[in-house]
Design a protein around this motif. Sequence first.
Motif, PDB file in Angstrom:
ATOM      1  N   TYR A 176      -4.637   2.559  -4.877  1.00 43.25           N
ATOM      2  CA  TYR A 176      -4.398   1.769  -3.663  1.00 43.25           C
ATOM      3  C   TYR A 176      -5.163   2.381  -2.493  1.00 43.25           C
ATOM      4  N   MET A 186      -7.989  -2.327  -3.805  1.00 47.56           N
ATOM      5  CA  MET A 186      -7.619  -1.360  -4.826  1.00 47.56           C
ATOM      6  C   MET A 186      -8.838  -0.983  -5.655  1.00 47.56           C
ATOM      7  N   LEU A 246       0.833  -1.202   0.000  1.00 48.88           N
ATOM      8  CA  LEU A 246       0.000   0.000   0.000  1.00 48.88           C
ATOM      9  C   LEU A 246       0.868   1.252   0.000  1.00 48.88           C
ATOM     10  N   ASN A 254       3.105   1.627  -3.430  1.00 50.67           N
ATOM     11  CA  ASN A 254       2.377   1.826  -4.686  1.00 50.67           C
ATOM     12  C   ASN A 254       1.608   3.130  -4.721  1.00 50.67           C
TER      13      ASN A 254
END
Length: 541
Positions: free
Chosen positions: A83, A115, A72, A75
């Motif tokens: 995310y 996501m 998390l 990204n």
Amino acid sequence: MERAQSDARVLTALSLPETYPHPVRAVEHLQTHISHVFLTGPMAYKLKKPVDLGFLDFRTLEQRRRYCLEELRLNRRLAPAVYRQVLAVVLHGGRAALAPWDDPGGEVLDYVVQMTQMDQERMMDRLLERGEVGPEQVAQLGRLLARFYAEEPGGPQVSFAGRPSQVRLNVEENFRQTRDYQGICVSPARWRAVREFSLGFLREQRDLFKQRVEQGRVKDGHGDLHSGNINLPLGGEPIVFDCIEFNERFRWLDAACDLAFLAMDLDHHRRRDLREALVSEYITASGDRDLFRVLGFYMCYRAVVRAKVYGFMHEDPGLEFAERFRDLGRARAYFRQAAGYAGGEPPYFLVCFMGLMGTGKSYLAKRLAQATGWPRLSSDVVRKQRAGLSPGQASRDAWGQGLYGPAATTDTYETLLRRAGSRLEMGASVIVDASFTHDAWRERFLDLAQEQGAVPLLVQVYAAPKVVRERLLRREVKGGSPSDGRLELVAVQKANWQEASARSAAHWTRVDGGMAIEPKMSMLIAKLREQGYIRERQDEE
């Protein structure tokens, strides 16, 4: 490498629409070698498999929680809107449900990353397959990545990963983990060629790697930058997602190594034009004028990484057999691509023995197989196998009928093509032993050689009528041969024989089957050596 299965309760729950805290019409379940992904429409949920692959270890619940949180955090650098959060899969009243990871309120079975689900039709790999990616889109990616690396911190710990000794560690790990794939995904000769190039480049260019560290080119990057991890929304900026969270060593790297993954992937999709546009725009935006000096090395490295990953997936018992078989082909294709970046490999051959019955072509093919170590595929054996017969079981079917009718003959040659293709995909040589009466089949095998980069050799074995007669009579008396050739069939087979086309003639060699074996073998070995044949080493490094 330890392989384990995810909790069946978790997989079952995540496959049910009612598990999710939002309306879901249907759930689509996808897999990689390390994850399960559940597409629900508005959201996607990623579950880590409890596997230990050496370079990652997700076996414990605590490890999977830790790496979900890392996924998390990392990204959100390139895909903040995608995310969303980490959730726990908890057991409530005998059924699994989703809850906040830090306040689960029940027994935690596992963790998932939530996501925003992207438009699957706008994934870059799918767009490439449809021919819907243009130079401006990859140029936009080049500019985005240049900004990303410029903004990402380096520092002594990250920079250490770009030192020659650390790069070598990653390269050697690739070959250690693919050593057992020789003969399955890659020929020993191809594997050695790629390995020797990679380690040789590292030895010869140590100063270049040190220079790039000093220039600040080593970054906390993405680590898995290929088209399957990029979304190209209409009218928006590219979304780069699914970076490596489980191993800093794979993410702390020269930005050229990150970019090389995508460059290699574009080559894999046969879009060199897009690769050139990407690299050109990136160099302009980043000012990295030395990128070209290391790009080929890193593209080779990345191709081996991709081959390794598909090799892992081929071994994954949790995947469907058809998918595992496709992954085997993908691994072979990436090894071949790596060999191209390495500057080539020893030539490998498709040798097709052909001729009329009784000429001695099968015996000569067998002797060449013994001398080279290459497998021999016999049409006589394959034909019997496909019909459920043992190789020595005789058939008295007439020419063009039954076991030797058009349908059975087509099936036999198609099977030979598939089996030969499987060898050539690895960069390994193979011998095919069949009559090849019709030139259409010779053309098909020449097409196969061209497609797989093999050197073709068409060997027509002939013999005087007296020699053919003596051999066929002797075979009739002895029995037990896979061949059903008989004297009464010689004339009709000869009448159906087609001479070589201009294309076939370019690869054609005629051998008198009535000669002694030594001069025949010498002639063939000399012919192969003219085209680069060297006896492969039997000892693997």
